[in-house]
Design a protein around this motif. Sequence first.
Motif, mmCIF file in Angstrom:
data_model
loop_
_atom_site.group_PDB
_atom_site.id
_atom_site.type_symbol
_atom_site.label_atom_id
_atom_site.label_comp_id
_atom_site.label_asym_id
_atom_site.label_seq_id
_atom_site.Cartn_x
_atom_site.Cartn_y
_atom_site.Cartn_z
ATOM 1 N N ASN A 25 60.379 60.434 39.702
ATOM 2 C CA ASN A 25 59.206 60.942 38.975
ATOM 3 C C ASN A 25 59.574 61.406 37.571
ATOM 4 O OD1 ASN A 25 57.516 60.403 41.110
ATOM 5 N ND2 ASN A 25 57.660 62.473 41.958
ATOM 6 N N SER A 26 60.808 61.867 37.396
ATOM 7 C CA SER A 26 61.272 62.336 36.087
ATOM 8 C C SER A 26 61.561 61.185 35.130
ATOM 9 C CB SER A 26 62.534 63.176 36.261
ATOM 10 O OG SER A 26 63.580 62.364 36.765
ATOM 11 N N GLY A 27 61.559 59.948 35.657
ATOM 12 C CA GLY A 27 61.876 58.782 34.826
ATOM 13 C C GLY A 27 63.325 58.349 34.918
ATOM 14 N N THR A 28 64.144 59.099 35.647
ATOM 15 C CA THR A 28 65.556 58.761 35.796
ATOM 16 C C THR A 28 65.716 57.530 36.686
ATOM 17 O OG1 THR A 28 66.177 61.081 35.606
ATOM 18 C CG2 THR A 28 67.807 59.615 36.598
ATOM 19 N N GLY A 60 70.822 57.196 36.174
ATOM 20 C CA GLY A 60 70.762 57.229 34.717
ATOM 21 C C GLY A 60 70.831 55.870 34.049
ATOM 22 N N ARG A 61 71.042 55.915 32.751
ATOM 23 C CA ARG A 61 71.104 54.690 31.951
ATOM 24 C C ARG A 61 72.225 53.743 32.373
ATOM 25 N NH1 ARG A 61 69.719 57.683 26.521
ATOM 26 N NH2 ARG A 61 67.464 57.662 26.713
ATOM 27 N N GLY A 141 78.616 60.743 30.049
ATOM 28 C CA GLY A 141 77.517 60.396 29.163
ATOM 29 C C GLY A 141 77.938 59.520 28.001
ATOM 30 N N GLN A 142 79.075 58.892 28.119
ATOM 31 C CA GLN A 142 79.537 58.017 27.045
ATOM 32 C C GLN A 142 80.466 56.975 27.629
ATOM 33 O OE1 GLN A 142 81.534 60.554 24.336
ATOM 34 N NE2 GLN A 142 83.117 61.127 25.740
ATOM 35 N N GLN A 143 80.870 56.065 26.795
ATOM 36 C CA GLN A 143 81.755 55.004 27.255
ATOM 37 C C GLN A 143 83.127 55.602 27.532
ATOM 38 O OE1 GLN A 143 81.316 52.833 23.756
ATOM 39 N NE2 GLN A 143 79.134 52.790 24.015
ATOM 40 N N THR A 144 83.711 55.247 28.687
ATOM 41 C CA THR A 144 85.002 55.816 29.040
ATOM 42 C C THR A 144 86.164 54.957 28.578
ATOM 43 O OG1 THR A 144 84.953 54.766 31.195
ATOM 44 C CG2 THR A 144 84.098 57.018 31.051
ATOM 45 N N GLY A 145 85.970 53.675 28.490
ATOM 46 C CA GLY A 145 87.069 52.827 28.058
ATOM 47 C C GLY A 145 86.692 52.065 26.827
ATOM 48 N N GLY A 146 85.436 52.132 26.487
ATOM 49 C CA GLY A 146 84.977 51.525 25.270
ATOM 50 C C GLY A 146 84.346 50.170 25.449
ATOM 51 N N GLY A 160 72.755 59.793 25.306
ATOM 52 C CA GLY A 160 72.576 60.931 26.208
ATOM 53 C C GLY A 160 71.862 60.578 27.482
ATOM 54 N N PHE A 161 71.904 61.492 28.392
ATOM 55 C CA PHE A 161 71.275 61.313 29.672
ATOM 56 C C PHE A 161 70.322 62.476 29.898
ATOM 57 C CE2 PHE A 161 75.200 59.085 29.719
ATOM 58 C CZ PHE A 161 74.840 57.890 30.276
#
Length: 167
Positions: A25-28, A60-61, A141-146, A160-161
């Motif tokens: 419901n939150s859109g996640t 998440g994304r 919330g970001q790329q871990t290895g790129g 962001g998440f």
Amino acid sequence: MANSDINSVVIVGRLTRDAELRYLNSGTAVASFSIAVNRSKKDGDQWVSEAHFFDVSYFGRPAEGVKPYLTKGTQIAVQGSLKQDRWEKEGQKFSKVTIHADSVELLGSRSSGGSSGYQNSSGSDSFGGYQQRNSYSRAQGQQTGGYDAPQEAFGGDNAGFPEDIPF
């Protein structure tokens, strides 16, 4: 000592079905899938393979981005924690343990059987058109290895998440 409890799991196995994507419901976004992990055990004087099946939820994304690649037979690594859901129906109590993934790493396609990732025509590992070197972590919330991807591909400058992740 304040709290010495630990809830961490890492598994490597193959998807038993294509991932399903739904939205709270939150859109996640939530990608749900099942993974089979084989284990050898000795039965008498023979070694036999035994399969174990685990349900996984990925939020998440990152779940939206990796969902097209989570197809039956694909080998993946999942890092996360265990979550127990309990409910009662018609006076009977039920319980189910699932894995809440913090990161999912694609290890190979169902056809390759290898652990080198997805190969494009140039022979380099790719993920949705971007170079893949590691997993994408929801917790960071970001790329871990790129991924060599513009930040816009992940929704803006901070990738962001939502703060309302349901756990």
